[in-house]
Design an enzyme around this catalytic site. Structure first.
Site, PDB file in Angstrom:
ATOM      1  N   SER A  63       0.840  -1.188   0.000  1.00 52.10           N
ATOM      2  CA  SER A  63       0.000   0.000   0.000  1.00 52.10           C
ATOM      3  C   SER A  63       0.884   1.250   0.000  1.00 52.10           C
ATOM      4  CB  SER A  63      -0.951  -0.042   1.199  1.00 52.10           C
ATOM      5  OG  SER A  63      -1.982   0.903   1.059  1.00 52.10           O
ATOM      6  N   ASP A 116      -8.431  -5.924  -5.364  1.00 49.11           N
ATOM      7  CA  ASP A 116      -8.047  -4.804  -4.514  1.00 49.11           C
ATOM      8  C   ASP A 116      -8.486  -3.497  -5.166  1.00 49.11           C
ATOM      9  OD1 ASP A 116      -6.841  -2.961  -2.874  1.00 49.11           O
ATOM     10  OD2 ASP A 116      -4.794  -3.426  -3.503  1.00 49.11           O
ATOM     11  N   HIS A 170      -5.751  -6.856  -1.014  1.00 46.15           N
ATOM     12  CA  HIS A 170      -4.710  -5.858  -0.761  1.00 46.15           C
ATOM     13  C   HIS A 170      -3.433  -6.508  -0.217  1.00 46.15           C
ATOM     14  CE1 HIS A 170      -3.713  -1.667  -0.689  1.00 46.15           C
ATOM     15  NE2 HIS A 170      -3.574  -1.577   0.621  1.00 46.15           N
TER      16      HIS A 170
END
Length: 474
Positions: free
Chosen positions: A151, A412, A437
């Site tokens: 991320s 995601d 994710h």
């Protein structure tokens, strides 16, 4: 030079810790508060976690996790891939905590006091922190370094390799939305993908098309909730039904609730792993499927829909049945720094989002930078720099990058802002069709999709190649 290195020193504060079978020492490193100001000598200390159990010599590789917006121990506990491959590479493991998150607070309890204290919270300052730490750990630059992150941490890992290629040999940037900036991807991309994840959560119709009943009910819920919250009787019903920790009466309270619900839906999709996990919250396997399972029929009465929506919501908010009330101040676990990220989003990390209510399941809302900027001024007394990240890191003009793996799971919502096509032959792009994710950074699980297992094999071989190339040049 001597003046600088007089106050760039290591603080030898060490704590041993064991989580999820992972053993590490907690250390602190002291560096400059402002790396880009030659007349400000102030310093602060940030944490990093170390495990040297696999190190064979003083030239062993370093696996360096670029900490993102939260307590670094959270990421150490949820990045099992690094722990698995360290023995295979004979590598030192380092998890570095991002300034202003976890316990790495430059001004202690006053770090979030005002913009003057918060102004040193930037990705560029964090990368400079990491560079100083690596220079300390690898002073002669004789050890190959592989950066990791998921991320925002994945963004940092990629940018770390790009900004400091002499310190970082290569990087794995998992679920890193480095393109989620103005003018690069459509502002509705996140909500479109998020909606598609919910659309395919349940079994398909007899003709093979995805069921839409879950997202139809979610769409309907917004209007129903707004109608109920518009009068005293309806607000009383909602307060009783959702059991808010703080009574909801004002219009802004309900706007906060709607924002909270959208965050919850996004988090359910991000953590839609095929096994139970507790990264963003305590969740069952395939939490989106569990959520939609509560909304898998028609509800003739609005009250029935609200009851079902409340039951579905508890899949995220109270799966362990330990909470007695609903706290909507944040949809994220307390060890994730949502306040710090809100500030970054109001300064350098401007990621436009919008909804149209047609290709997504949300109330239509256009992207309005002026409104966004005004809200940031009201909240933090800062004006966002809309193109800052694009200028600093290149956006879609990253064709000179090398030795970076960008991986994205198609389940995601952030994959829409990820790198899905390589810039050149030295940048690898891995697509994980069944991936949520940064699932590829997590520990092995027997329920992992085949694409996740194959991706991890590819990463390890690529790391070996980078390491061999580095050592050959030494």
């Amino acid at each position: 030079m001597m003046k600088v290195w007089n106050f760039l020193f290591l603080v030898t504060f060490i704590i041993s810790a064991v989580y999820c079978g992972y053993v590490y020492e907690t250390k602190t490193f002291t560096t400059l508060l402002d790396h880009f100001n030659f007349v400000d000598d102030r310093t602060f200390s940030f944490r990093y976690l170390v495990n040297n159990a696999s190190v064979s010599n003083d030239k062993s590789p370093i696996l360096f996790y670029a900490g993102n917006e939260g307590d670094i121990e959270l990421f150490a506990e949820n990045t099992g891939f690094i722990w698995k491959i360290a023995p295979k590479l004979g590598a030192l493991i380092v998890f570095a905590e991002h300034r202003y998150y976890g316990k790495s607070l430059p001004f202690g309890n006053e770090s979030y006091k005002d913009p003057q204290h918060l102004g040193y919270l930037t990705s560029e300052q964090a990368l400079a922190d990491y560079a100083d730490l690596l220079k300390f750990l690898n002073p002669e630059e004789e050890r190959p370094v592989i950066a990791f992150g998921g991320s925002y941490g994945g963004m940092l890992a990629a940018w770390f390799r790009m900004k400091y290629p002499h310190l970082v040999t290569g990087a794995l940037a998992s679920s890193a939305p480095v393109l989620q900036f103005p003018g690069v991807v459509p502002c509705d991309i996140f909500n479109r993908i998020l909606t598609s994840v919910f659309k395919v959560a349940l079994d398909r119709n007899p003709d093979g098309t995805p069921q839409s009943i879950c997202i139809d009910n979610i769409k309907k819920s917004w209007t129903v909730l707004q109608n109920y919250s518009s009068n005293d009787e309806g607000r009383k019903f909602l307060n009783q039904k959702f059991k808010f920790c703080t009574a909801m009466n004002k219009t802004e309270d309900w706007n906060t609730f709607y924002d909270y619900l959208q965050d919850v839906l996004g988090n359910l999709a991000m953590a839609n792993y095929p096994y139970p996990a507790n990264f963003l919250a305590d969740l069952p396997a395939y939490p989106v499927r569990e959520f939609c399972g509560q909304l898998n029929k028609e509800f003739p009465k609005n009250e029935e829909l609200i009851n079902a929506f409340n039951e579905a919501l508890q899949i995220y908010t109270n799966y362990t049945q330990k909470l007695t009330c609903l706290d909507i101040s944040s949809a994220y676990a307390s060890n994730l720094g949502s306040k710090g990220w809100d500030f970054q989003a109001c300064t350098e990390m401007v990621m436009p989002t919008c909804a149209n209510g047609t290709t997504d399941m949300f109330i239509p809302k256009k992207w309005d930078f002026k409104e966004y900027s005004d809200n940031c001024m009201k909240k933090f007394k800062v004006i966002p720099r809309e193109m800052a990240a694009m200028t600093q890191y290149g956006g879609k003009r990253m064709d000179t990058a090398s030795n970076i793996i960008f991986s994205n799971g198609l389940l995601d919502p952030w994959s829409g802002g990820g790198v899905l096509r390589s810039f050149n032959e030295k940048v690898d792009v891995i697509i994980i069709p069944e991936g949520a994710h940064h699932i590829d950074l997590r520990a092995d699980n027997k329920l992992d999709p085949a694409s996740v297992k194959e991706s991890r094999k590819f990463y390890l071989e690529k790391f070996k190649t980078w390491i061999n190339e580095f050592q050959t040049k030494m």
